[in-house]
Structures are given as C-alpha cells and as structure tokens.
Design a protein around this motif. Structure first.
Motif, PDB file in Angstrom:
ATOM      1  N   ALA A  69       5.991 -53.680   4.688  1.00 19.47           N
ATOM      2  CA  ALA A  69       5.395 -54.477   3.775  1.00 19.47           C
ATOM      3  C   ALA A  69       4.776 -53.736   2.759  1.00 19.47           C
ATOM      4  N   SER A  70       4.772 -54.096   1.434  1.00 16.77           N
ATOM      5  CA  SER A  70       3.998 -53.488   0.463  1.00 16.77           C
ATOM      6  C   SER A  70       2.544 -53.152   0.580  1.00 16.77           C
ATOM      7  N   ASN A  71       1.930 -53.984   1.134  1.00 19.53           N
ATOM      8  CA  ASN A  71       0.464 -53.959   1.512  1.00 19.53           C
ATOM      9  C   ASN A  71       0.100 -53.032   2.536  1.00 19.53           C
ATOM     10  N   GLN A  72       1.128 -52.854   3.562  1.00 13.22           N
ATOM     11  CA  GLN A  72       1.247 -51.505   4.403  1.00 13.22           C
ATOM     12  C   GLN A  72       1.254 -50.321   3.718  1.00 13.22           C
ATOM     13  N   VAL A  73       1.957 -50.097   2.625  1.00 11.03           N
ATOM     14  CA  VAL A  73       2.183 -48.950   1.823  1.00 11.03           C
ATOM     15  C   VAL A  73       0.733 -48.753   1.123  1.00 11.03           C
ATOM     16  N   VAL A  74       0.313 -49.786   0.501  1.00  9.15           N
ATOM     17  CA  VAL A  74      -1.109 -49.630  -0.256  1.00  9.15           C
ATOM     18  C   VAL A  74      -2.232 -49.088   0.678  1.00  9.15           C
ATOM     19  N   ASP A  75      -2.082 -49.648   2.040  1.00  8.05           N
ATOM     20  CA  ASP A  75      -3.187 -49.322   2.880  1.00  8.05           C
ATOM     21  C   ASP A  75      -2.938 -47.685   3.295  1.00  8.05           C
ATOM     22  N   GLY A  76      -1.526 -47.636   3.384  1.00 14.07           N
ATOM     23  CA  GLY A  76      -1.402 -45.987   3.504  1.00 14.07           C
ATOM     24  C   GLY A  76      -1.807 -45.157   2.501  1.00 14.07           C
ATOM     25  N   VAL A  77      -1.653 -45.562   1.154  1.00 17.66           N
ATOM     26  CA  VAL A  77      -2.083 -44.844   0.211  1.00 17.66           C
ATOM     27  C   VAL A  77      -3.652 -44.579   0.124  1.00 17.66           C
TER      28      VAL A  77
END
Length: 159
Positions: A69-77
């Motif tokens: 999910a995109s929110n997990q990518v943002v959390d990763g960043v």
C-alpha cells in the motif's frame, strides 16, 4: 588526444556530481524546512511531502505493483514502524532488485571493527602483563592493577 579525452570525461563526471549534489542539497533543505515548520513532528504536511517525493521517484507505483500500500511506502520513506521490513520483504527475490541499507551496512562494519579492536586490546593487555611479569614476577599484578581498574571503569562509564 588521450589526455584531452580523459580530461573531458573527468570534467563531465564532475558536472554530473555537482548537479547531483545540488539536487541532494535542495531536497535536504526542503525536508529540513518541512520538519522545521512542524517542530520535528511528522505531521500531515510532512507525510504529503514524503508521498509526493515517493511518487516523483516512482516508488509508490513500483511497490503498489508488488502489493504494498502507498501509506506503507510513505512510512518507509519516513522510517516509521516496521515499514522498511515490509518494503524489503516485497522487493526481496525479484530479479534485478537489490536492497541497499547503507545504515545497516555501516553499523555492521563498525560492529566488526569493535570486535576486532576488543581482541587487539586483549592481546595488548596480555603482552604488557607478560612484560611486567618478566620484570616484577609475583608483584606484577600490583603494577598492572591500577591500569586494569582504570580501563574497566572507563569501559563501564562510556559503554
């Protein structure tokens, strides 16, 4: 001709490096400004900035194709929670993909050096005690004890 060609290649590489440095500096200033506005907290504006940068670099679309999910990518960043482990797991095993975690690599290298230096320190202690033993025989421990106590206290206090 060869020297001129090498000089031209070198200058081209220097220009590319300067452009990359300028881009990194601008991104760093942008992040610093966003975090400064939020007083260091990860607010909605900071998350939006991270989402925009991830989208610009096609991270979001790439990981969405892998089911992340995109929110997990943002959390990763942003380094939030266990999002990096999720991203690493999604990318692992894909052909042509290699996960690079410079912080973990550097930490592992420093851990290796710490063990190596600890071993060398022990060898040094044994050699110095051996030299003192040759001079003072059974009284060598009295000469060496203050040094050992000071070293132990230093390691105990500084970790």
């Amino acid at each position: 001709m060869g020297a001129i060609g090498l000089l031209t290649m070198w200058m081209s590489k220097k220009r590319q490096d300067a452009a990359a440095s300028a881009e990194t500096e601008a991104a760093t200033k942008s992040w610093a400004d966003a975090l400064d506005e939020s007083k260091g907290a990860i607010t909605r504006a900071v998350r939006e900035k991270a989402a925009n940068e991830a989208a610009d670099k096609k991270l979001i679309t790439g990981f969405e194709k892998l089911g992340v999910a995109s929110n997990q990518v943002v959390d990763g960043v942003l380094g939030q929670g266990d999002a990096l482990a999720t991203l690493r797991g999604a990318a692992q095993g894909l052909p042509g993909v290699r996960w690079v975690d410079r912080t973990a690599d550097f930490s592992q290298l420093l851990g290796h050096y710490r063990k190596l230096m600890g071993g060398l320190l022990l060898v040094g202690i044994v050699l110095v005690f051996g030299a003192l033993w040759l001079r003072y025989r059974r009284q060598a421990w009295r000469v060496f004890a203050p040094t050992l106590i000071a070293g132990a206290l230093t390691l105990g206090l500084l970790g």
